[in-house]
Design a protein around this motif. Structure first.
Motif, PDB file in Angstrom:
ATOM      1  N   HIS A   1       7.422  15.641 -14.456  1.00  0.00           N
ATOM      2  CA  HIS A   1       6.830  14.434 -15.041  1.00  0.00           C
ATOM      3  C   HIS A   1       7.524  14.097 -16.354  1.00  0.00           C
ATOM      4  N   SER A   2       7.309  12.853 -16.802  1.00  0.00           N
ATOM      5  CA  SER A   2       7.838  12.443 -18.108  1.00  0.00           C
ATOM      6  C   SER A   2       6.820  12.810 -19.184  1.00  0.00           C
ATOM      7  N   GLU A   3       7.199  12.599 -20.433  1.00  0.00           N
ATOM      8  CA  GLU A   3       6.285  12.916 -21.527  1.00  0.00           C
ATOM      9  C   GLU A   3       5.076  11.998 -21.526  1.00  0.00           C
ATOM     10  N   THR A   4       5.291  10.735 -21.113  1.00  0.00           N
ATOM     11  CA  THR A   4       4.200   9.767 -21.032  1.00  0.00           C
ATOM     12  C   THR A   4       3.916   9.477 -19.568  1.00  0.00           C
ATOM     13  N   ARG A   5       2.810   9.974 -19.053  1.00  0.00           N
ATOM     14  CA  ARG A   5       2.530   9.915 -17.619  1.00  0.00           C
ATOM     15  C   ARG A   5       2.432   8.479 -17.101  1.00  0.00           C
ATOM     16  N   HIS A   6       1.718   7.619 -17.819  1.00  0.00           N
ATOM     17  CA  HIS A   6       1.500   6.242 -17.338  1.00  0.00           C
ATOM     18  C   HIS A   6       2.505   5.300 -17.997  1.00  0.00           C
ATOM     19  N   SER A   7       3.750   5.384 -17.547  1.00  0.00           N
ATOM     20  CA  SER A   7       4.812   4.560 -18.110  1.00  0.00           C
ATOM     21  C   SER A   7       5.925   4.400 -17.082  1.00  0.00           C
ATOM     22  N   PHE A   8       6.856   3.499 -17.380  1.00  0.00           N
ATOM     23  CA  PHE A   8       7.976   3.285 -16.464  1.00  0.00           C
ATOM     24  C   PHE A   8       8.859   4.529 -16.396  1.00  0.00           C
ATOM     25  N   SER A   9       8.928   5.267 -17.501  1.00  0.00           N
ATOM     26  CA  SER A   9       9.750   6.478 -17.503  1.00  0.00           C
ATOM     27  C   SER A   9       9.236   7.499 -16.486  1.00  0.00           C
ATOM     28  N   GLU A  10       7.918   7.512 -16.243  1.00  0.00           N
ATOM     29  CA  GLU A  10       7.354   8.407 -15.241  1.00  0.00           C
ATOM     30  C   GLU A  10       7.858   8.036 -13.849  1.00  0.00           C
ATOM     31  N   THR A  11       7.878   6.724 -13.559  1.00  0.00           N
ATOM     32  CA  THR A  11       8.403   6.260 -12.271  1.00  0.00           C
ATOM     33  C   THR A  11       9.876   6.610 -12.136  1.00  0.00           C
ATOM     34  N   ARG A  12      10.629   6.456 -13.228  1.00  0.00           N
ATOM     35  CA  ARG A  12      12.050   6.766 -13.211  1.00  0.00           C
ATOM     36  C   ARG A  12      12.288   8.256 -12.925  1.00  0.00           C
ATOM     37  N   VAL A  13      11.425   9.117 -13.469  1.00  0.00           N
ATOM     38  CA  VAL A  13      11.537  10.560 -13.218  1.00  0.00           C
ATOM     39  C   VAL A  13      11.382  10.854 -11.722  1.00  0.00           C
ATOM     40  N   HIS A  14      10.407  10.210 -11.097  1.00  0.00           N
ATOM     41  CA  HIS A  14      10.162  10.480  -9.675  1.00  0.00           C
ATOM     42  C   HIS A  14      11.270   9.905  -8.792  1.00  0.00           C
TER      43      HIS A  14
ATOM     44  N   ALA B   1       0.202   8.613  -6.202  1.00  0.00           N
ATOM     45  CA  ALA B   1      -0.150   9.992  -5.837  1.00  0.00           C
ATOM     46  C   ALA B   1       0.703  11.013  -6.573  1.00  0.00           C
ATOM     47  N   ASP B   2       1.918  10.629  -6.957  1.00  0.00           N
ATOM     48  CA  ASP B   2       2.764  11.532  -7.750  1.00  0.00           C
ATOM     49  C   ASP B   2       2.431  11.468  -9.231  1.00  0.00           C
ATOM     50  N   ILE B   3       1.745  10.400  -9.637  1.00  0.00           N
ATOM     51  CA  ILE B   3       1.444  10.225 -11.058  1.00  0.00           C
ATOM     52  C   ILE B   3       0.047  10.723 -11.405  1.00  0.00           C
ATOM     53  N   ILE B   4      -0.964  10.287 -10.657  1.00  0.00           N
ATOM     54  CA  ILE B   4      -2.345  10.672 -10.984  1.00  0.00           C
ATOM     55  C   ILE B   4      -2.905  11.717 -10.032  1.00  0.00           C
ATOM     56  N   GLY B   5      -2.165  12.043  -8.966  1.00  0.00           N
ATOM     57  CA  GLY B   5      -2.624  13.064  -8.038  1.00  0.00           C
ATOM     58  C   GLY B   5      -2.958  12.536  -6.665  1.00  0.00           C
ATOM     59  N   ARG B   6      -3.045  13.450  -5.701  1.00  0.00           N
ATOM     60  CA  ARG B   6      -3.292  13.069  -4.307  1.00  0.00           C
ATOM     61  C   ARG B   6      -4.768  12.788  -4.028  1.00  0.00           C
ATOM     62  N   ARG B   7      -5.650  13.455  -4.757  1.00  0.00           N
ATOM     63  CA  ARG B   7      -7.072  13.481  -4.411  1.00  0.00           C
ATOM     64  C   ARG B   7      -7.726  12.095  -4.413  1.00  0.00           C
ATOM     65  N   TRP B   8      -7.499  11.322  -5.475  1.00  0.00           N
ATOM     66  CA  TRP B   8      -8.173  10.029  -5.594  1.00  0.00           C
ATOM     67  C   TRP B   8      -7.701   9.060  -4.516  1.00  0.00           C
TER      68      TRP B   8
ATOM     69  N   GLY C   1       0.809  -1.213   0.000  1.00  0.00           N
ATOM     70  CA  GLY C   1       0.000   0.000   0.000  1.00  0.00           C
ATOM     71  C   GLY C   1       0.840   1.259   0.000  1.00  0.00           C
ATOM     72  N   ALA C   2       1.919   1.279   0.784  1.00  0.00           N
ATOM     73  CA  ALA C   2       2.790   2.450   0.834  1.00  0.00           C
ATOM     74  C   ALA C   2       3.401   2.746  -0.529  1.00  0.00           C
ATOM     75  N   LEU C   3       3.875   1.702  -1.204  1.00  0.00           N
ATOM     76  CA  LEU C   3       4.482   1.897  -2.528  1.00  0.00           C
ATOM     77  C   LEU C   3       3.438   2.262  -3.577  1.00  0.00           C
ATOM     78  N   PHE C   4       2.302   1.573  -3.546  1.00  0.00           N
ATOM     79  CA  PHE C   4       1.264   1.809  -4.554  1.00  0.00           C
ATOM     80  C   PHE C   4       0.665   3.202  -4.418  1.00  0.00           C
ATOM     81  N   TRP C   5       0.191   3.536  -3.215  1.00  0.00           N
ATOM     82  CA  TRP C   5      -0.454   4.834  -3.017  1.00  0.00           C
ATOM     83  C   TRP C   5       0.549   5.981  -3.126  1.00  0.00           C
ATOM     84  N   GLY C   6       1.770   5.739  -2.655  1.00  0.00           N
ATOM     85  CA  GLY C   6       2.786   6.778  -2.733  1.00  0.00           C
ATOM     86  C   GLY C   6       3.143   7.128  -4.164  1.00  0.00           C
ATOM     87  N   MET C   7       3.467   6.122  -4.957  1.00  0.00           N
ATOM     88  CA  MET C   7       3.868   6.382  -6.342  1.00  0.00           C
ATOM     89  C   MET C   7       2.693   6.879  -7.183  1.00  0.00           C
TER      90      MET C   7
END
Length: 525
Positions: free
Chosen positions: A312-325, A131-138, A123-129
């Motif tokens: 953020h990376s150019e493609t939000r839902h991708s491994f490159s986005e995780t790498r950016v964070h 929240a940086d990709i799709i936002g905190r609100r959801w 949960g910590a990894l899923f919700w944490g990562m």
């Protein structure tokens, strides 16, 4: 007449008790407003120039609005997440014994502890990562709801294995609370109220105390609790199930309150990283308008700073986005050292805290500290200890706002005092001494924990804050899994592990001194 005007000016300048504070940058007073121009923590780290400039403007706007009733609501609703995190950890440890007894004591005895920590780790990894990709609100709105449903369903578990699965789901839902609660609250806080992030940790103790009262009510009466596994049908062992039903209903009420009391908009600092300047300004302007505050931030001012390119990376839902964070947490040498030491601190306390309690019961039983203590007294003492933990973060919030201490040296004091009590605990030999030292440790340990909860998001870059915070909490959960395995595989009657745990707190104090950033008097970036 002049005296009346002077009195009027004083009334306008008086911000009220909770508004008076220290630790902010200089206020530049103009004829009709106050312009805030404090120092941002990461402003000198050679990060994205557009991001730095926009962050400075957003921090100025948040300071200009100041503390409002909206922040009080966030304090309570984010506090629910803290309470649920501690509630989940204690629930499984309290109901595991009665449930194991009912299911014939067949299976791995510490399965529920491992299940909880595994769920909270994921949960910590899923919700944490996320929240940086799709936002905190959801994540903020959904996580408690998942935890509440899983808690209620756990109470109806037909066997040990299914209980473990649903307990892990409880942990998964609650696993992101420490990340999201601190992140969301911080990203709306005026800089002279950042100490309130430490104060928020008092909800951890409240969650523990509520758990103690619920368990005290349902796990003591003989009609709801079996004496032995030899004759323990479900009908005679409903106590632990009532605990789960009651706790689940409470968490569900909290999740509903989160959606209805405050209809949370995406945080300004998350929108800053995504380039949603118009929405960011609209969010802050709406708060200012609702509470009759000034907000001079405009879209034109933000757009004049340029385009943020590193959040953020150019493609939000991708491994490159995780790498950016992940790479953003090591953007400079100083930020990299800070991130590493934060993760180390969470790892150390993740091992020391649960390991101490793993060995404590066997050690105290061997010294006669439980002699003459019945079930009622056990739960009474347990509740007193948990109530004591509420007040540690309150003292920490005051201490961390003292210039000569700040966050770092408050953590040092909390860790060293806790270490001293750990060493002293080896002399405990009576029930009264046990209660006294337990309360003292619960109070002191939450001084350190309360500051660490707040310090972590304060010094992490906003665009990567939830990811870094999630990994920090995940390190803590890994150590919890290890402590559960150690409990079931080694001799717990020796004093040596208690000394080791105390020494780990010395390591935490040294690490706190080495932290490169001091948030006191500076604004989160």
């Amino acid at each position: 007449m002049a005296m009346e005007e002077n009195a009027t000016d004083k009334r306008q300048e008086d911000p009220g008790l909770f508004e008076r504070d220290v630790g902010v940058g200089d206020d530049i007073r103009t004829n009709d407003s106050i312009v805030y121009d404090g120092e941002d923590i990461l402003a000198l780290q050679d990060l994205d120039p557009a991001l730095n400039a926009k962050m400075h403007l957003v921090n100025n706007a948040i300071d200009e609005i100041g503390w409002t009733n909206y922040h009080w609501k966030l304090f309570v609703l984010n506090g629910f997440g803290y309470a649920v995190d501690s509630l989940v950890l204690l629930l499984q440890s309290n109901i595991a014994g009665p449930a194991f007894k009912e299911f014939g004591e067949v299976g791995y005895v510490n399965a529920q502890t491992v299940a909880t920590y595994v769920g909270m780790l994921i949960g910590a990894l899923f919700w944490g990562m996320s929240a940086d990709i799709i936002g905190r609100r959801w994540a903020f709105n959904i996580s408690l709801f998942i935890s509440s449903i899983a808690t209620i369903v756990s109470g109806a578990a037909p066997n040990w294995a299914s209980l473990g699965f649903f307990i892990s789901m409880v942990g998964f839902g609650a696993g992101g609370n420490l990340i999201l609660d601190t992140t969301v609250f911080l990203e709306y806080l005026p800089s002279n109220k950042q100490w309130a992030l430490t104060f928020l940790a008092c909800w951890w103790g409240i969650g523990q105390a509520v758990t103690g009262f619920i368990c005290w009510g349902f796990l003591v009466p003989s009609q709801w609790n079996c004496v032995s596994a030899d004759n323990c049908p479900r009908s005679s062992n409903q106590g632990w199930r009532f605990v789960m039903y009651t706790s689940g209903a409470l968490v569900f009420a909290m999740s509903v309150a989160r959606i209805t009391v405050v209809r949370l908009k995406e945080t300004p600092k998350y929108r800053l990283g995504t380039g949603e300047d118009a929405e960011l300004v609209e969010t802050l302007q709406s708060i200012a308008k609702r509470y009759n505050r000034r907000c001079t931030l405009t879209v034109e001012k933000l757009e004049a700073c340029g385009t943020v390119k590193t959040a953020h990376s150019e493609t939000r839902h991708s491994f490159s986005e995780t790498r950016v964070h992940l790479s953003g947490l090591f953007a400079t040498r100083k930020i990299g050292i800070s991130t590493t030491l934060i993760w180390l601190s969470w790892t150390l306390i993740g091992l020391a805290y649960p390991l101490f309690y793993v060995f404590l019961n066997s050690y105290l039983a061997g010294r006669g500290a439980y002699a003459g203590v019945g079930t009622f007294e056990t739960w009474r003492n347990y509740t007193l200890t948990n109530i004591s933990g509420i007040f540690g973060p309150i003292l920490a919030a005051w201490m961390c706002n003292l210039k000569f201490l700040g966050r770092r040296y408050t953590m040092v004091i909390g860790a060293l005092v806790t270490m001293a009590f750990f060493f002293a605990y080896t002399a405990v030999s009576t029930p009264a001494q046990n209660v006294g030292f337990s309360c003292a440790i619960a109070f002191c340990i939450n001084i350190y924990y309360g500051i660490l909860y707040a310090y972590t998001p304060e010094v992490l870059p906003s665009a990567h804050r939830a990811t870094g915070n999630g990994i920090a909490v995940a390190c803590n959960r890994v150590m919890g899994i290890i402590s559960a395995i150690v409990d079931s595989s080694v001799n717990t009657n020796t004093v040596a592990p208690i000394y080791i745990c105390a020494a780990l707190y010395l390591g935490m104090a040294i690490t706190s001194v080495a932290f490169p950033f001091e948030p006191y008097g500076r604004r989160s970036s």
